[in-house]
Design a protein around this motif. Structure first.
Motif, PDB file in Angstrom:
ATOM      1  N   ASN A 194       0.830  -1.209   0.000  1.00 49.19           N
ATOM      2  CA  ASN A 194       0.000   0.000   0.000  1.00 49.19           C
ATOM      3  C   ASN A 194       0.863   1.257   0.000  1.00 49.19           C
ATOM      4  OD1 ASN A 194      -2.804   0.925   0.083  1.00 49.19           O
ATOM      5  ND2 ASN A 194      -2.235   1.856   2.038  1.00 49.19           N
ATOM      6  N   VAL A 195       1.944   1.228   0.776  1.00 48.34           N
ATOM      7  CA  VAL A 195       2.856   2.373   0.793  1.00 48.34           C
ATOM      8  C   VAL A 195       3.391   2.653  -0.609  1.00 48.34           C
ATOM      9  CG1 VAL A 195       5.144   3.133   1.578  1.00 48.34           C
ATOM     10  CG2 VAL A 195       3.518   2.177   3.211  1.00 48.34           C
ATOM     11  N   ILE A 196       3.823   1.617  -1.296  1.00 44.29           N
ATOM     12  CA  ILE A 196       4.374   1.786  -2.645  1.00 44.29           C
ATOM     13  C   ILE A 196       3.306   2.306  -3.602  1.00 44.29           C
ATOM     14  CG2 ILE A 196       5.308   0.519  -4.620  1.00 44.29           C
ATOM     15  CD1 ILE A 196       6.754  -1.277  -2.540  1.00 44.29           C
ATOM     16  N   ASN A 197       2.092   1.756  -3.534  1.00 43.07           N
ATOM     17  CA  ASN A 197       1.019   2.199  -4.426  1.00 43.07           C
ATOM     18  C   ASN A 197       0.652   3.655  -4.179  1.00 43.07           C
ATOM     19  OD1 ASN A 197       0.684  -0.214  -5.835  1.00 43.07           O
ATOM     20  ND2 ASN A 197      -0.675  -1.074  -4.283  1.00 43.07           N
ATOM     21  N   LEU A 198       0.553   4.040  -2.911  1.00 43.76           N
ATOM     22  CA  LEU A 198       0.211   5.422  -2.585  1.00 43.76           C
ATOM     23  C   LEU A 198       1.294   6.387  -3.056  1.00 43.76           C
ATOM     24  CD1 LEU A 198      -1.237   4.971   1.027  1.00 43.76           C
ATOM     25  CD2 LEU A 198      -2.520   5.596  -1.037  1.00 43.76           C
ATOM     26  N   ALA A 199       2.550   6.017  -2.811  1.00 44.54           N
ATOM     27  CA  ALA A 199       3.653   6.886  -3.236  1.00 44.54           C
ATOM     28  C   ALA A 199       3.701   7.012  -4.751  1.00 44.54           C
ATOM     29  CB  ALA A 199       4.976   6.341  -2.704  1.00 44.54           C
ATOM     30  N   SER A 200       3.456   5.903  -5.448  1.00 49.11           N
ATOM     31  CA  SER A 200       3.469   5.935  -6.907  1.00 49.11           C
ATOM     32  C   SER A 200       2.420   6.881  -7.463  1.00 49.11           C
ATOM     33  CB  SER A 200       3.238   4.524  -7.453  1.00 49.11           C
ATOM     34  OG  SER A 200       3.138   4.548  -8.856  1.00 49.11           O
ATOM     35  N   ALA A 201       1.250   6.904  -6.831  1.00 49.49           N
ATOM     36  CA  ALA A 201       0.166   7.754  -7.312  1.00 49.49           C
ATOM     37  C   ALA A 201       0.366   9.222  -6.947  1.00 49.49           C
ATOM     38  CB  ALA A 201      -1.165   7.255  -6.747  1.00 49.49           C
ATOM     39  N   ALA A 202       0.819   9.474  -5.717  1.00 53.79           N
ATOM     40  CA  ALA A 202       0.885  10.849  -5.220  1.00 53.79           C
ATOM     41  C   ALA A 202       2.232  11.531  -5.437  1.00 53.79           C
ATOM     42  CB  ALA A 202       0.540  10.869  -3.725  1.00 53.79           C
ATOM     43  N   ALA A 203       3.319  10.756  -5.387  1.00 49.98           N
ATOM     44  CA  ALA A 203       4.664  11.347  -5.462  1.00 49.98           C
ATOM     45  C   ALA A 203       5.618  10.387  -6.167  1.00 49.98           C
ATOM     46  CB  ALA A 203       5.165  11.676  -4.059  1.00 49.98           C
ATOM     47  N   PRO A 204       5.441  10.185  -7.474  1.00 51.51           N
ATOM     48  CA  PRO A 204       6.298   9.226  -8.182  1.00 51.51           C
ATOM     49  C   PRO A 204       7.783   9.573  -8.113  1.00 51.51           C
ATOM     50  CG  PRO A 204       5.017  10.564  -9.724  1.00 51.51           C
ATOM     51  CD  PRO A 204       4.458  10.807  -8.365  1.00 51.51           C
ATOM     52  N   GLY A 205       8.105  10.849  -7.988  1.00 52.05           N
ATOM     53  CA  GLY A 205       9.512  11.230  -7.860  1.00 52.05           C
ATOM     54  C   GLY A 205      10.115  10.727  -6.565  1.00 52.05           C
ATOM     55  N   LEU A 206       9.341  10.799  -5.479  1.00 51.73           N
ATOM     56  CA  LEU A 206       9.809  10.265  -4.203  1.00 51.73           C
ATOM     57  C   LEU A 206       9.998   8.758  -4.277  1.00 51.73           C
ATOM     58  CD1 LEU A 206       7.858  12.098  -1.341  1.00 51.73           C
ATOM     59  CD2 LEU A 206      10.314  12.152  -1.819  1.00 51.73           C
ATOM     60  N   LEU A 207       9.063   8.069  -4.922  1.00 52.21           N
ATOM     61  CA  LEU A 207       9.206   6.624  -5.050  1.00 52.21           C
ATOM     62  C   LEU A 207      10.459   6.275  -5.830  1.00 52.21           C
ATOM     63  CD1 LEU A 207       8.198   3.741  -4.700  1.00 52.21           C
ATOM     64  CD2 LEU A 207       6.840   4.037  -6.784  1.00 52.21           C
ATOM     65  N   ARG A 208      10.724   6.995  -6.912  1.00 53.39           N
ATOM     66  CA  ARG A 208      11.941   6.724  -7.694  1.00 53.39           C
ATOM     67  C   ARG A 208      13.188   6.927  -6.840  1.00 53.39           C
ATOM     68  NH1 ARG A 208       8.875   9.229 -11.939  1.00 53.39           N
ATOM     69  NH2 ARG A 208       9.874  11.252 -11.557  1.00 53.39           N
ATOM     70  N   ALA A 209      13.190   7.986  -6.043  1.00 57.73           N
ATOM     71  CA  ALA A 209      14.343   8.245  -5.175  1.00 57.73           C
ATOM     72  C   ALA A 209      14.522   7.114  -4.166  1.00 57.73           C
ATOM     73  CB  ALA A 209      14.178   9.580  -4.457  1.00 57.73           C
ATOM     74  N   CYS A 210      13.411   6.593  -3.655  1.00 55.02           N
ATOM     75  CA  CYS A 210      13.482   5.521  -2.657  1.00 55.02           C
ATOM     76  C   CYS A 210      13.734   4.156  -3.283  1.00 55.02           C
ATOM     77  CB  CYS A 210      12.199   5.506  -1.826  1.00 55.02           C
ATOM     78  SG  CYS A 210      12.074   6.917  -0.696  1.00 55.02           S
ATOM     79  N   CYS A 211      13.807   4.098  -4.604  1.00 49.05           N
ATOM     80  CA  CYS A 211      14.170   2.863  -5.311  1.00 49.05           C
ATOM     81  C   CYS A 211      15.594   2.894  -5.838  1.00 49.05           C
ATOM     82  CB  CYS A 211      13.215   2.627  -6.483  1.00 49.05           C
ATOM     83  SG  CYS A 211      11.552   2.119  -6.023  1.00 49.05           S
ATOM     84  N   SER A 212      16.295   3.991  -5.643  1.00 50.47           N
ATOM     85  CA  SER A 212      17.626   4.131  -6.227  1.00 50.47           C
ATOM     86  C   SER A 212      18.587   3.062  -5.719  1.00 50.47           C
ATOM     87  CB  SER A 212      18.198   5.512  -5.888  1.00 50.47           C
ATOM     88  OG  SER A 212      19.540   5.616  -6.321  1.00 50.47           O
ATOM     89  N   ALA A 213      19.383   2.534  -6.632  1.00 48.86           N
ATOM     90  CA  ALA A 213      20.428   1.560  -6.276  1.00 48.86           C
ATOM     91  C   ALA A 213      21.783   2.243  -6.136  1.00 48.86           C
ATOM     92  CB  ALA A 213      20.492   0.457  -7.334  1.00 48.86           C
ATOM     93  N   SER A 214      21.767   3.526  -5.757  1.00 45.41           N
ATOM     94  CA  SER A 214      22.997   4.323  -5.738  1.00 45.41           C
ATOM     95  C   SER A 214      24.032   3.845  -4.734  1.00 45.41           C
ATOM     96  CB  SER A 214      22.662   5.791  -5.463  1.00 45.41           C
ATOM     97  OG  SER A 214      21.892   5.913  -4.276  1.00 45.41           O
TER      98      SER A 214
END
Length: 447
Positions: free
Chosen positions: A84-104
């Motif tokens: 649910n956290v991932i789905n909500l973030a994807s809908a409301a703040a996709p940029g934040l989700l991308r940042a939290c998926c970084s493999a940096s």
């Protein structure tokens, strides 16, 4: 006592993607929101490690971090179970989700600054994880980085761990990517060179287009914490022109090994003064190998990552350069490297090229993927006793099979919203901790 340099490379994580998150990183912005291949990226990085290990270079492996970082997304207001956290973030703040998926975290040149025992007053290896406050996606990493480093380098007789500096731009610390070391041999005391791009001193020149990441105040603090022996720390300003051109870290334009400094003339604010200070500080001859703008332009040096090559000591006492394959394809980069190798006045006798295109598209070359740590024999023995992170043939084969089993061969930006990606990643990381004998280092593994 004998000592040698060990390259600890970061394994590319299962969520490797191109989100264009790093401001000032030209390659990352150019390839933003294109498709990535995590499996290929991880195999390319592992192949580099295997190649150096086969050359007799001691090679270590550091694990990726847990991504997507759902706990961070919860701190930012998204609630429910992980999916649910991932789905909500994807809908409301996709940029934040991308940042939290970084493999940096794969670029472990930014993981920490490490001073060998030969340089410190108490003869211990000092380790300070970078706080990485200038980029949100990287500011998530320090706590987990510290935990891994404490697990691998776990013996207070030999290793002294420091907390990351307080996370603010005044003390902005980006780790070993802005730290170089010169020495006559790895076992002897060396000159530690801290390269900064910003300072609280308003009179210092600043870049205009992109923010400088490393602060002088952070570098000075680390030198004090590491108790570096008197007069063996040198602070050098990065050229603001280079930062504006895309050299966001010093290691994009300069690399050292023993008594060699290989760099582009635009790397430092006052290169003549830098060479003079180094010469005065070292009681042994230093080879300054400089590329001038007519040799290779600043733009070409950054796009090929020529100076993000690894400069490595070989068993015969000579040195080699391990350069990204982009250098082989660039006439000016290849010609410069061939000239360096032909010059009998310096100890570099060969150049080899490595394919790291998946990493390079996100702005990380060979040197970005490794954290260099000088270890004496007893220190190395402790590392090998604490875990199984030193690469050999068996570990290579296990890691290769692990990557092929768990990693996707394609991720597009919408795939980051797939809750199955988190489950796949955690399944992989749980198995990896057993392969590397690291124990339960991830929060999701703990009760």
């Amino acid at each position: 006592m004998s000592a040698y340099e060990v390259n600890f490379d970061g394994l590319v994580g299962p969520t490797h993607n191109y989100s264009g998150l790093a401001e000032g990183n030209v390659a990352a912005r150019k390839n933003a929101l294109t498709d990535s291949n995590p499996r290929e990226a991880a195999l390319q990085g592992l192949a580099k490690m295997k190649h150096l290990s086969d050359l007799g270079i001691r090679q270590g492996v550091l694990p990726p971090q847990d991504r997507p970082a759902v706990d961070m997304l919860r701190k930012l207001g998204f609630s429910g179970d992980d999916a649910n956290v991932i789905n909500l973030a994807s809908a409301a703040a996709p940029g934040l989700l991308r940042a939290c998926c970084s493999a940096s975290s794969m670029w472990v040149a930014n993981a920490a600054t490490v001073s060998p025992g030969a340089d410190t007053e108490n003869a211990k290896v000092h380790i300070t994880p970078a706080n990485l406050p200038s980029q949100f996606h990287r500011s998530i990493e320090p706590s987990a980085t510290a935990g891994v480093l404490q697990r691998v380098f776990n013996d207070e007789r030999y290793f002294e761990h420091h907390d990351p500096l307080p996370p603010n731009l005044y003390l902005a610390d980006e780790g070993a990517a802005n730290h170089m070391r010169l020495c006559q041999s790895h076992a002897e005391a060396g000159l530690e060179i801290f390269v900064f791009g910003r300072s609280a001193n308003r009179e210092m020149p600043k870049p205009r287009n992109f923010p400088a990441r490393q602060s002088l105040e952070a570098s000075e603090s680390i030198a004090r914490l590491h108790r570096i022996r008197h007069s063996k720390a040198l602070f050098v300003q990065q050229n603001p022109v280079a930062i504006d051109a895309g050299a966001f870290h010093n290691d994009v334009l300069a690399v050292t090994n023993c008594n060699v400094l290989l760099y582009h003339e635009a790397a430092f604010y006052d290169r003549l003064e830098v060479e003079e200070k180094i010469t005065r500080a070292c009681d042994y001859p230093v080879h300054f190998i400089r590329a001038n703008e007519p040799d290779i332009t600043l733009a070409e040096a950054i796009s090929t990552y020529l100076f993000n090559s690894q400069l490595i000591s070989l068993a015969d006492g000579k040195m080699m350069i391990l350069a990204p394959s982009e250098c082989q394809e660039s006439d000016s980069a290849r010609t410069f490297l061939e000239r360096v190798v032909r010059d009998a006045a310096n100890p570099i006798t060969r150049v080899e090229y490595v394919n790291l295109r998946q990493s390079m598209k996100n702005g990380g070359g060979p040197a970005c993927l490794r954290l260099r740590i000088v270890l004496a024999e007893p220190e190395m023995e402790r590392v090998m006793k604490n875990s199984r992170v030193i690469l050999d043939e068996n570990l290579y084969n296990e890691l290769k099979a692990w990557i092929e089993k768990h990693y996707r061969d394609h991720i597009s930006p919408p795939d980051l919203a797939d809750p199955l990606l988190l489950r796949e990643s955690r399944t992989a990381l749980d198995e990896l901790t057993r392969i590397l004998a690291l124990g339960q280092i991830y929060d999701f593994q703990k009760p």
